[in-house]
Design a protein around this motif. Structure first.
Motif, short mmCIF file in Angstrom:
data_model
loop_
_atom_site.label_atom_id
_atom_site.label_comp_id
_atom_site.label_asym_id
_atom_site.label_seq_id
_atom_site.Cartn_x
_atom_site.Cartn_y
_atom_site.Cartn_z
N ALA A 1 0.83 -1.21 0.00
CA ALA A 1 0.00 0.00 0.00
C ALA A 1 0.87 1.26 0.00
O ALA A 1 0.58 2.22 -0.73
CB ALA A 1 -0.94 -0.01 1.21
N LEU A 2 1.92 1.27 0.79
CA LEU A 2 2.82 2.43 0.83
C LEU A 2 3.48 2.65 -0.52
O LEU A 2 3.50 3.78 -1.04
CB LEU A 2 3.89 2.19 1.91
N HIS A 3 4.00 1.59 -1.13
CA HIS A 3 4.73 1.70 -2.39
C HIS A 3 3.84 1.96 -3.59
O HIS A 3 4.33 2.39 -4.64
CB HIS A 3 5.58 0.45 -2.62
N LEU B 1 11.24 7.71 -4.21
CA LEU B 1 11.77 6.39 -3.84
C LEU B 1 12.08 5.54 -5.07
O LEU B 1 12.22 4.33 -4.97
CB LEU B 1 10.76 5.64 -2.96
N GLY B 2 12.17 6.18 -6.23
CA GLY B 2 12.43 5.44 -7.45
C GLY B 2 11.17 5.07 -8.22
O GLY B 2 11.23 4.33 -9.19
N GLY B 3 10.02 5.57 -7.78
CA GLY B 3 8.77 5.32 -8.48
C GLY B 3 7.90 4.27 -7.81
O GLY B 3 8.34 3.56 -6.91
N VAL B 4 6.66 4.22 -8.26
CA VAL B 4 5.68 3.28 -7.73
C VAL B 4 6.18 1.85 -7.95
O VAL B 4 6.74 1.54 -9.01
CB VAL B 4 4.31 3.48 -8.41
N ALA C 1 17.28 5.47 5.72
CA ALA C 1 16.19 5.63 4.77
C ALA C 1 14.88 5.65 5.55
O ALA C 1 14.75 5.00 6.59
CB ALA C 1 16.19 4.47 3.78
N TYR C 2 13.91 6.41 5.05
CA TYR C 2 12.62 6.49 5.71
C TYR C 2 11.56 6.87 4.68
O TYR C 2 11.84 7.59 3.72
CB TYR C 2 12.62 7.51 6.85
N GLY D 1 22.75 9.97 3.86
CA GLY D 1 21.38 10.16 3.44
C GLY D 1 21.45 10.49 1.96
O GLY D 1 22.19 11.38 1.56
N LEU D 2 20.74 9.76 1.15
CA LEU D 2 20.74 9.96 -0.30
C LEU D 2 19.36 10.47 -0.69
O LEU D 2 18.36 9.80 -0.44
CB LEU D 2 21.05 8.63 -0.98
N VAL D 3 19.33 11.65 -1.28
CA VAL D 3 18.07 12.35 -1.52
C VAL D 3 18.05 12.92 -2.93
O VAL D 3 19.07 13.43 -3.41
CB VAL D 3 17.91 13.51 -0.50
#
Length: 165
Positions: free
Chosen positions: A24-26, A35-38, A92-93, A127-129
């Motif tokens: 559900a989150l992804h 986060l790199g997409g759905v 990561a969060y 942290g990678l953003v």
């Protein structure tokens, strides 16, 4: 350290029974845009399996985050990641949208940093953003991570922040 608590959240080691919450989150496009997409349910299952294996290999990884009343709030953790062919350890969060803007990411980032640097005695964390993710950049800056450099990830410009022990 399979569990930890912050002032408003409890965290438990990622397990197979967390799949439905992660799916559900992804599947939320707003949550997943940085986060790199759905991710489909199948890709999330692969993600779950890889992150459970990370725990077995390294003794740390991702946790599921819950509110005091037990509601699923998101996921967060410490994990190995390749960045420009270098093995790094990142925090990561990701939170469900209903929990955005409440300071939970900062609370979680502080806890993850303490776990990584103090409990596991890691020399540094990153942290990678994505460049455009101002909220996560502020979280890292408030947690005393320093901007180190730019990078390219999942086809997007990113920035790498670091904190050292």
């Amino acid at each position: 350290m399979e569990h930890f608590r912050t002032a408003r959240l409890s965290a438990e080691r990622l397990r197979e029974n967390h799949l439905a919450d992660l799916v559900a989150l992804h599947l939320d496009a707003e949550v997943s845009r940085y986060l790199g997409g759905v991710r489909s349910a199948e890709k999330t299952k692969t993600y779950l399996d890889a992150n459970m294996a990370h725990w077995d290999q390294h003794g740390f990884g991702l946790w599921v985050l819950r509110t005091k009343d037990g509601a699923f709030a998101g996921r967060a953790g410490i994990r190995h990641i390749l960045v420009d062919d270098v093995d790094e350890i990142e925090i990561a969060y990701a939170f469900k949208r209903e929990f955005w803007g409440r300071g939970l990411a900062s609370e979680t980032a502080t806890a993850l940093t303490d776990i990584g640097l103090l409990h596991h005695e890691l020399p540094s964390l990153i942290g990678l953003v994505y460049v455009g993710n101002g909220a996560s950049r502020r979280v890292l800056e408030k947690s005393n991570y320093l901007l180190e450099r730019t990078t390219f990830r999942h086809g997007e410009n990113g920035v790498l922040y670091r904190i050292r022990r």
